[in-house]
Design a protein around this motif. Structure first.
Motif, short mmCIF file in Angstrom:
data_model
loop_
_atom_site.label_atom_id
_atom_site.label_comp_id
_atom_site.label_asym_id
_atom_site.label_seq_id
_atom_site.Cartn_x
_atom_site.Cartn_y
_atom_site.Cartn_z
N GLU A 1 0.83 -1.19 0.00
CA GLU A 1 0.00 0.00 0.00
C GLU A 1 0.87 1.25 0.00
O GLU A 1 1.97 1.26 0.56
N ILE B 1 1.86 4.79 1.38
CA ILE B 1 1.66 5.44 2.67
C ILE B 1 2.04 6.91 2.66
O ILE B 1 1.53 7.69 3.46
N GLU C 1 1.17 -2.48 13.97
CA GLU C 1 0.60 -2.59 12.62
C GLU C 1 1.42 -1.83 11.57
O GLU C 1 1.13 -1.92 10.38
N ASP C 2 2.45 -1.12 11.99
CA ASP C 2 3.37 -0.49 11.03
C ASP C 2 4.44 -1.47 10.56
O ASP C 2 5.24 -1.13 9.68
N ARG D 1 3.56 1.76 15.69
CA ARG D 1 2.62 0.76 16.21
C ARG D 1 2.95 -0.61 15.63
O ARG D 1 3.56 -0.68 14.55
N ASP E 1 -4.25 7.58 5.54
CA ASP E 1 -4.88 7.89 6.83
C ASP E 1 -4.22 7.14 7.99
O ASP E 1 -4.15 7.66 9.10
N SER E 2 -3.71 5.97 7.71
CA SER E 2 -3.12 5.13 8.76
C SER E 2 -1.85 5.72 9.35
O SER E 2 -1.45 5.34 10.46
N VAL E 3 -1.19 6.63 8.62
CA VAL E 3 0.09 7.18 9.11
C VAL E 3 0.04 8.69 9.30
O VAL E 3 1.00 9.28 9.79
#
Length: 124
Positions: free
Chosen positions: A46, A48, A89-90, A87, A62-64
């Motif tokens: 994805e 980022i 999830e990173d 995190r 949005d996640s970062v």
């Protein structure tokens, strides 16, 4: 040969920070927008973050957003990704990619040159 090479990955505890670097070889980054992509275990790659040729335009997934900062130093032919408040999830392999366009994109398709990736593990 044209290539981009990532570095700076490693293992860090949750809440920690890392700075990734992407250096160009064989060409000048001045004429390229750059993107950072991530592939988590078992997931698709994805986009980022990315930065335009001028450096004036940046984009974040949005996640970062709010935790990662992309920047470029054309004098050093290098792009950076400062990652903070990491995190679990990173966790994943982080790739740098370059494309000869003014604006950047978080989509993979327009990118011309890709690095081999640098792994990041966020775990306690």
């Amino acid at each position: 040969q044209f290539a981009v090479v990532e570095s700076g990955g490693g293992s860090v505890e949750p809440g920690g920070s890392l700075r990734l670097s992407c250096a160009a070889s064989g060409f000048t980054l001045d004429d390229y927008s750059l993107g950072w992509f991530r592939q988590a275990p078992g997931k698709e790659r994805e986009g980022i973050s990315c930065i335009s040729i001028s450096g004036m335009s940046t984009r974040y997934a949005d996640s970062v957003k709010g935790r990662f900062t992309i920047s470029r130093d054309n004098a050093k032919n290098t792009v950076y990704l400062q990652m903070s408040s990491l995190r679990p999830e990173d966790t994943g392999v982080y790739y740098c990619a370059a494309r000869p366009t003014l604006l950047c994109s978080l989509s993979e398709d327009p990118y011309t040159y890709w690095g081999q990736g640098t792994p990041v593990t966020v775990s306690s």
